[in-house]
Scaffold this motif. Structure first.
Motif, PDB file in Angstrom:
ATOM      1  N   LEU A 263      13.508  40.329  40.750  1.00 52.29           N
ATOM      2  CA  LEU A 263      13.761  41.037  39.490  1.00 52.29           C
ATOM      3  C   LEU A 263      14.540  42.321  39.754  1.00 52.29           C
ATOM      4  N   TYR A 264      15.699  42.456  39.127  1.00 52.30           N
ATOM      5  CA  TYR A 264      16.318  43.768  38.974  1.00 52.30           C
ATOM      6  C   TYR A 264      16.544  43.940  37.477  1.00 52.30           C
ATOM      7  N   PRO A 265      15.470  44.285  36.770  1.00 52.04           N
ATOM      8  CA  PRO A 265      15.520  44.253  35.307  1.00 52.04           C
ATOM      9  C   PRO A 265      16.216  45.477  34.727  1.00 52.04           C
ATOM     10  N   ARG A 266      16.501  45.387  33.458  1.00 50.13           N
ATOM     11  CA  ARG A 266      16.927  46.573  32.732  1.00 50.13           C
ATOM     12  C   ARG A 266      15.769  47.570  32.759  1.00 50.13           C
ATOM     13  N   ALA A 272      21.951  54.033  29.566  1.00 50.95           N
ATOM     14  CA  ALA A 272      23.297  53.585  29.212  1.00 50.95           C
ATOM     15  C   ALA A 272      23.715  52.365  30.022  1.00 50.95           C
ATOM     16  N   ARG A 273      23.033  52.154  31.134  1.00 48.32           N
ATOM     17  CA  ARG A 273      23.420  51.078  32.035  1.00 48.32           C
ATOM     18  C   ARG A 273      22.538  49.867  31.796  1.00 48.32           C
ATOM     19  N   ALA A 274      23.177  48.723  31.569  1.00 45.44           N
ATOM     20  CA  ALA A 274      22.415  47.527  31.183  1.00 45.44           C
ATOM     21  C   ALA A 274      21.626  46.948  32.348  1.00 45.44           C
ATOM     22  N   SER A 298      18.001  34.742  34.490  1.00 46.05           N
ATOM     23  CA  SER A 298      17.930  35.262  33.132  1.00 46.05           C
ATOM     24  C   SER A 298      18.031  36.778  33.156  1.00 46.05           C
ATOM     25  N   THR A 299      18.402  37.350  32.027  1.00 43.13           N
ATOM     26  CA  THR A 299      18.275  38.807  31.900  1.00 43.13           C
ATOM     27  C   THR A 299      16.862  39.161  31.446  1.00 43.13           C
ATOM     28  N   GLY A 300      16.074  38.149  31.131  1.00 40.90           N
ATOM     29  CA  GLY A 300      14.777  38.338  30.475  1.00 40.90           C
ATOM     30  C   GLY A 300      14.920  37.965  29.006  1.00 40.90           C
ATOM     31  N   GLN A 314      31.200  44.523  34.680  1.00 40.90           N
ATOM     32  CA  GLN A 314      30.005  44.594  33.833  1.00 40.90           C
ATOM     33  C   GLN A 314      28.722  44.384  34.648  1.00 40.90           C
ATOM     34  N   ARG A 315      27.726  45.202  34.314  1.00 40.36           N
ATOM     35  CA  ARG A 315      26.421  45.053  34.979  1.00 40.36           C
ATOM     36  C   ARG A 315      25.442  44.359  34.042  1.00 40.36           C
TER      37      ARG A 315
END
Ligand code: MN
Ligand code: MN
Length: 356
Positions: A263-266, A272-274, A298-300, A314-315
């Motif tokens: 996991l490297y989640p938001r 400001a950084r997604a 997934s991004t979650g 883009q991140r």
């Protein structure tokens, strides 16, 4: 009797035979990427001998200090792939704009994106680093690619892979027919198929996350990690181990071979950084590989491969690994989009109620 060994080239040719219309361009391109990886492996293996460790005097487009090997590995990728006539352009972590094919070379049908040296902060301490790449179809074959041409969702990738420069050098690739791992025979200079048809084990016993950011995590992530940490007596009913190497390639490789989740989640550290990881040359290739190995990425909140990119660098938040674990986190995201996750352990959704 000689052992029955399959080289990367032989593997690619046998794959191609299943597609009678294929020209072999893609194979040739993958071979050139493999040459770049071998050249980087050789430099990495020499470590401090050639005075190529440490920071360079430059920063990249992301404002990160470049290591000397970042710059060198980027050059190696460009030189190994610019000449072969199969590319219409390249995008690198180390370059703001797309690299256009020099006029003296023909242009081709594919686009290449890459992170030439992933985990480069590990290099000075002699831990595993890697390279990550992704191949897309060019919008206008034979013409210079524009930045917009690279903004394709990850589901359009035709090939993705990474090299890991560890105790042995490996190349792990997918062309959409499963994930296959090759180990570099340093004497022969060839990648040999050693890990055919890698599958991520369905049951996870390890999770990888940078826990120093825990105070910035979103409720879904807090809940997931809390439940893992609660172990046998918690709602999961089993103990987990935690891992963190701070190198995407090394984490992904461990998960492919041994299972688990990354996991490297938001988070709210830099709102400001997604996310931290880059979509085009980190998240997308890893997501393609992970899905081809039976896992999820997934991004979650959405599937990585469905994201339509809006910028080259883009991140995105990135969560990948064992299918059931990623599905669980996505479910927590759904739930906690509407309801907050309370204090760990004793809240309404905390461990002791959830398990009751
Ligand atoms: Mn990286
Ligand atoms: Mn890098």
């Amino acid at each position: 009797m000689l052992p029955d060994r399959t080289t990367l080239n032989q593997f690619l040719i046998e794959e191609r035979r299943r597609h009678p219309g294929a020209t072999g361009d893609l194979n040739a391109l993958i071979n050139d990427v493999a040459i770049a990886c071998k050249a980087i492996a050789k430099r990495v293996a020499c470590g401090g001998i050639d005075n190529i460790l440490g920071a360079s005097s430059t920063t990249n487009i992301q404002g990160e200090t470049q290591q000397k090997l970042d710059v060198l590995a980027n050059e190696m990728f460009l030189r190994a792939n610019e000449w072969d006539g199969h590319l219409a352009g390249m995008v690198s972590e180390e370059m703001e704009a797309p690299f256009l094919i020099p006029a003296r070379f023909p242009k081709g049908r594919y686009l290449l994106t890459f992170d030439p040296l992933d985990g480069s902060s590990n290099i000075d301490v002699n831990l595993s680093v890697g390279s990550i790449f992704s191949i897309l179809r060019a919008t206008m074959p034979g013409a210079d690619a524009t930045a917009a041409d690279f903004l394709q969702p990850g589901s359009k990738q035709v090939c993705a892979g990474y090299a890991i420069y560890g105790p042995s050098t490996m190349l792990v690739i997918t062309v959409g027919t499963g994930v296959h791992g090759f180990t570099l025979d340093p004497q022969l200079g060839e990648f040999i198929l050693t890990h055919p048809a890698l599958r991520i084990p369905t049951a996870a016993a390890e999770f990888a996350i940078n826990a120093s950011n825990s105070r910035f995590w979103e409720p879904a992530v807090k809940r997931y990690v809390d439940e893992c940490l609660a172990g046998k007596s918690g709602p999961r009913g089993k103990d987990f181990n935690m891992r963190w190497i701070a190198s995407l390639v090394a984490e992904a490789h461990r998960i492919l071979v041994r299972g688990g989740i990354f996991l490297y989640p938001r988070d709210s550290k830099e709102p400001a950084r997604a996310g931290r990881l880059r979509l085009l040359y980190e998240a997308n290739p890893m997501a393609f590989i992970v899905e081809q190995a039976g896992g999820l990425a997934s991004t979650g909140r959405e599937r990585i491969l469905d994201i339509v990119p809006n910028a080259l660098h883009q991140r995105v938040p990135l969560i990948f690994g064992a299918r059931e674990e990623v599905e669980r986190i996505e479910a927590y995201y759904c739930e906690h989009n509407v309801a907050d996750y309370d204090a760990p352990l004793f809240g309404t959704r905390g461990l002791f109620r959830a398990s009751a």
